[in-house]
Structure formats: C-alpha cells, structure tokens
Design an enzyme around this catalytic site. Sequence first.
Site, mmCIF file in Angstrom:
data_model
loop_
_atom_site.group_PDB
_atom_site.id
_atom_site.type_symbol
_atom_site.label_atom_id
_atom_site.label_comp_id
_atom_site.label_asym_id
_atom_site.label_seq_id
_atom_site.Cartn_x
_atom_site.Cartn_y
_atom_site.Cartn_z
ATOM 1 N N GLY A 1 52.761 -13.813 -21.370
ATOM 2 C CA GLY A 1 52.702 -12.786 -22.409
ATOM 3 C C GLY A 1 53.424 -11.491 -22.112
ATOM 4 O O GLY A 1 54.605 -11.441 -21.793
ATOM 5 N N LYS B 1 46.069 -20.029 -22.705
ATOM 6 C CA LYS B 1 47.410 -20.083 -22.134
ATOM 7 C C LYS B 1 47.405 -20.532 -20.678
ATOM 8 O O LYS B 1 48.272 -21.284 -20.248
ATOM 9 C CB LYS B 1 48.131 -18.750 -22.280
ATOM 10 C CG LYS B 1 47.343 -17.534 -21.835
ATOM 11 C CD LYS B 1 48.033 -16.260 -22.318
ATOM 12 C CE LYS B 1 47.168 -15.034 -22.049
ATOM 13 N NZ LYS B 1 47.721 -13.830 -22.689
ATOM 14 N N ILE C 1 39.020 -14.633 -20.534
ATOM 15 C CA ILE C 1 38.522 -15.942 -20.100
ATOM 16 C C ILE C 1 39.437 -16.544 -19.034
ATOM 17 O O ILE C 1 39.003 -16.910 -17.943
ATOM 18 C CB ILE C 1 38.410 -16.917 -21.298
ATOM 19 C CG1 ILE C 1 37.490 -16.336 -22.376
ATOM 20 C CG2 ILE C 1 37.903 -18.279 -20.817
ATOM 21 C CD1 ILE C 1 36.070 -16.072 -21.921
ATOM 22 N N LYS D 1 38.207 -19.286 -4.527
ATOM 23 C CA LYS D 1 37.570 -20.443 -3.893
ATOM 24 C C LYS D 1 38.491 -21.057 -2.830
ATOM 25 O O LYS D 1 38.029 -21.547 -1.802
ATOM 26 C CB LYS D 1 37.206 -21.484 -4.954
ATOM 27 C CG LYS D 1 36.528 -22.718 -4.378
ATOM 28 C CD LYS D 1 36.034 -23.653 -5.466
ATOM 29 C CE LYS D 1 35.353 -24.877 -4.852
ATOM 30 N NZ LYS D 1 34.745 -25.758 -5.872
ATOM 31 N N ARG E 1 27.968 11.556 4.078
ATOM 32 C CA ARG E 1 27.924 11.776 5.526
ATOM 33 C C ARG E 1 26.746 11.043 6.147
ATOM 34 O O ARG E 1 26.839 10.509 7.253
ATOM 35 C CB ARG E 1 27.850 13.279 5.821
ATOM 36 C CG ARG E 1 29.158 14.020 5.583
ATOM 37 C CD ARG E 1 28.978 15.515 5.764
ATOM 38 N NE ARG E 1 28.090 16.065 4.753
ATOM 39 C CZ ARG E 1 27.486 17.243 4.856
ATOM 40 N NH1 ARG E 1 27.643 17.970 5.943
ATOM 41 N NH2 ARG E 1 26.705 17.683 3.878
ATOM 42 N N HIS F 1 13.293 19.803 -3.206
ATOM 43 C CA HIS F 1 12.690 18.547 -2.764
ATOM 44 C C HIS F 1 12.081 17.748 -3.919
ATOM 45 O O HIS F 1 10.926 17.327 -3.877
ATOM 46 C CB HIS F 1 11.641 18.803 -1.688
ATOM 47 C CG HIS F 1 12.180 19.535 -0.495
ATOM 48 N ND1 HIS F 1 13.323 19.157 0.166
ATOM 49 C CD2 HIS F 1 11.732 20.638 0.147
ATOM 50 C CE1 HIS F 1 13.561 19.979 1.171
ATOM 51 N NE2 HIS F 1 12.617 20.898 1.177
ATOM 52 N N GLU G 1 21.856 25.942 -2.688
ATOM 53 C CA GLU G 1 22.674 24.777 -2.358
ATOM 54 C C GLU G 1 23.639 24.437 -3.495
ATOM 55 O O GLU G 1 24.820 24.193 -3.274
ATOM 56 C CB GLU G 1 21.781 23.563 -2.071
ATOM 57 C CG GLU G 1 21.039 23.616 -0.747
ATOM 58 C CD GLU G 1 21.876 23.086 0.400
ATOM 59 O OE1 GLU G 1 23.054 22.760 0.188
ATOM 60 O OE2 GLU G 1 21.334 23.001 1.510
#
Length: 517
Positions: free
Chosen positions: A32, A63, A124, A135, A212, A273, A326
């Site tokens: 295609g 195809k 598909i 495989k 980290r 927290h 923070e």
Amino acid sequence: MKNALISVSDKTGIVEFAQGLISVGYSIISTGGTYKKLQENGITVTEIDEVTGFPEILDGRVKTLHPKVHAGLLAKRSDSKHMETLKNMGIETIDLVCVNLYPFKETISKEDVKLADAIEQIDIGGPSMLRSASKNFESVYVVTDKNDYSTVLNEIKKASDDQITYRQLLAAKAFRHTAEYDGIISSYLTDISTEEFPESKTIPLEFKQSLRYGENSHQLAAFYKNSMPTEYSIASAQQLHGKELSFNNIRDADAAIRIVSDFDMPCVVALKHMNPCGIGTDSDDIYSAWKKAYEADTMSIFGGIVVVNREVDERIANEMHKIFLEIVIAPSFSTEALEILESKKNIRLLTLDFDKASQADKFDYTSVLGGLLMQERDTTIDSLDDFEVVTKKQPTDEELNALLFGQKVVKHVKSNAIVVTTTDMTLGIGAGQMNRIGSVKIAITQAEDTFKDNQKCPLILASDAFFPMDDCVKYAAEHGITAIVQPGGSIHDQDSIDMADKYGIAMVCTGRRHFKH
C-alpha cells in the site's frame, strides 16, 4: 538474498531504514502506502501482490493474510522439512518484518469519533505478521519502533553470536506492542458498552520515566502513564521548573489534584503525605483562599504540596517564596509569579488543565499481592438533600454551609478521618488513627491551636464513618463544636444523638460513608 517486509503507518525514517537494509543485502517487500513511499524515493521494492499472487481485496482489509507471508515468517530455518516445504511450494523466507500498526489510538482520541471510523483503524494483518515473526525470533528480526532502526542495522552488520538474544528482545517488545494495542481496543469497546467489570481486564500503560527510587531509596521505581492519556492527571501535567518528580511526589500530587477537583470556587489545597493539611476557599479571591489554606496548619505545609485552582499571581508567589514547598500545581502562573518562584532551584512548578477534571479516570486501581482491586472513584459530593437532622437542635444556615464544606474535605482524608472546619477553611484534621476518638482529639486539638477566636464563627466536625460510641460526640461538644455531620448506621446511633441533645449541638446524618484506606 534475504527479504524484509515493510508495512508502516508512521513512515518517519522508513526510507533511510529501507536503504540501510538494501546496503546489507536485503530485498524489500512492501504494501500500500509504504510501497508507494519507498518507490517514490527511488528504492527498489516488490509489492506484496507479486509475492502472494493474490491482490489486495476488501479495501485493503486483506493483503498480508496469506500462507506465502506467514510460511515465510514461521518456517524454522534449522528444520530441513520446513525448508523443503518452502522450496516445493515456491515460498521464500521473510527474514525481517518492520511493522507499526494502524493509528487506532490517535483515531479514538479525536472528539466525536464515530464507531465505524474507529473500527476501520483496527489492524489485523499487522499484528498477525508481528506475532508470526516474533514466534520465530531465532531467525527473524521484528521491528516495531522507529527508534530501533539504526540499532537493528548495526546488529545485522555485526553478525555476532548474540544476535538471537537481540532478536528475542525485539520479539518481546513486539508482543508488548501488540498487547498494548489490543488493550486499547478492548478498553475502548468495553468503555462504550455497559460492561464495567468484564471477565478479564487489560490496562494498557506506557513508560513515562524512570524514578530515582520508590518510597525509599532502596526500592526501584518507574512511572507509567495510561496509553490513552488522561488529561487531568499528573502524567499529563506540564512541568515548568524544578527537578524531576519523585515516587512520593507523584502520589502526593495525585492526591492533591483529586481533592481540588471537588471545588468550583477559588480553592487552595495544601497536602502532606497523602492527607490534606490545609484547605481554604473563597467566593472570588484566590489569595484569600491561599491565606486560609496556609493558616490552617503553618507547620505541616512545610515541605508539602500546594494545588491552586486559579492562576498563581505575584501576591501568592511572594507568600509561597517564604516557605519551603516541594510542588506547586496550578492552571497557570503569571510572568511575575514564575520569576519569583523559579528563583528557588528545587521547587517543582506544574501546570494542569483544571477544566478537564470531570474527564478524569472513573476507576481506581489498587495493587495487592497476587492481584488488583478495582473500584469506582468516590466522586460523590453530598448535598443538603442528603442531610437528615437527627437532633433537637437544627443547624443554622452557616453551620449547614460549614457541614457541606467539611463533607467535601473528609472523604479525602485517610480513615479514621475527622475534620474540623469553618465554612471555608480547615482547622483541624485527624487522619489514619486506629480508633475514631483518637482522630477526634487530634483534629480538635489542632483546631484549638489554629483558631483562637472561635466566637465569631461556628466550628463543625465531619466524620467519614459512623461513631461506634458516644465518646466522640461528648468530646466534640465539650470543646466548642456546634454541629456534626456523620453517615450514621451504628447500632449505637441513638447514644450519639442523645449525647448531642444533652449538649445542645446539632447533628445530621447522610447515610453515606466515605472511607479512604
């Protein structure tokens, strides 16, 4: 001569990759649009029809689903019977497959996409070729990622003994790719049906970044995001400044944006927290909301996370600059605010589209050893219609507004959860205690320290679950609480009601608990 079959939706870099394959002795087969792209760029390429002897049919739906393709991929090169079969049937081996799949995810990401359009983008042939090639990785290279093109070419050129190991890695990547692809499709089709808890569940995720470490420095960790982006999420937030988010940062930030999404008016949430340490709202002034959230607990906010559901301006930024935070999350930052806050090297500044809060994930997932728990998020916001006054004293309008505010807050606090609030500001929060009276005492003690002048405003107490005994009501009444909201449902409800009546305070029951473990 070895054969490479190339059929890609994303054609970035494919011309150069095909040229590289030809230079190391491969002939190219294609389909295609990929065939056309390669041919236009002067690459000698064989169309798939010539290989299969069968034309593309059904508007391209069929195809590559042909024995000459899959036999060429699956035949064991070390098995003489397999190779004899190929020879007798005139089938050539296919030694490399380069496939990326139809853009199903991109299609369903569009607004108002039609089901028929989505269905047409379910690949598909592509997944089938990837699975066949994977495989047989002992003999076949399978390439799904354009970022691997140069590495694959280098490995082919090296012709080293460890190529099978490399091909096995590519095969594993291909199976992950098709699994994610199928997961997105199954999730989409399940979501548009009425089936919320199907017999099996696939959650497609994409790697976002390495961390980290995890909760502690000795734990490995990484951050994965939904393959279908959730716009109202920390994974989709844009970081403007500061070092990378840590594991704990991400969890805390997630908890904070969940809380603020329940508030339409200007609101500031300070969190530490996984629990809020201060929440403030105002009818129209975000600076006032900030002041309330900060003053609710000036100690715990240190090193915490703050979410502001309006733009952070210069006034708020100046106040934030005075303390260690923070993370700050907001829909936007003014130019002046950015300049002020970016002078602090480590503070993380994130922007998030708060208008997308209603589109956040519907379900929560919690890992347990050997499995996963799945539940609807607790997005219920209790209203006055849910309130049943069970005491002789009726709550005032001001107390009712405070009770509504308390209910919004308490469901985001770890159980056993108790909050003490005014109409627009948290004063004390008791979280995670093994008995409810412990949380009551923590919340009230903190409220007494926070709110010295409590004569001008009623103090209410909200509980995420019922009182198993009347001791919580007694303690609250003795310490200035004027109204209580709780779900009710205990066999000792009447004891708590009688205690409230004894002290002349109001109590309402909602019939709905808000546990958060």
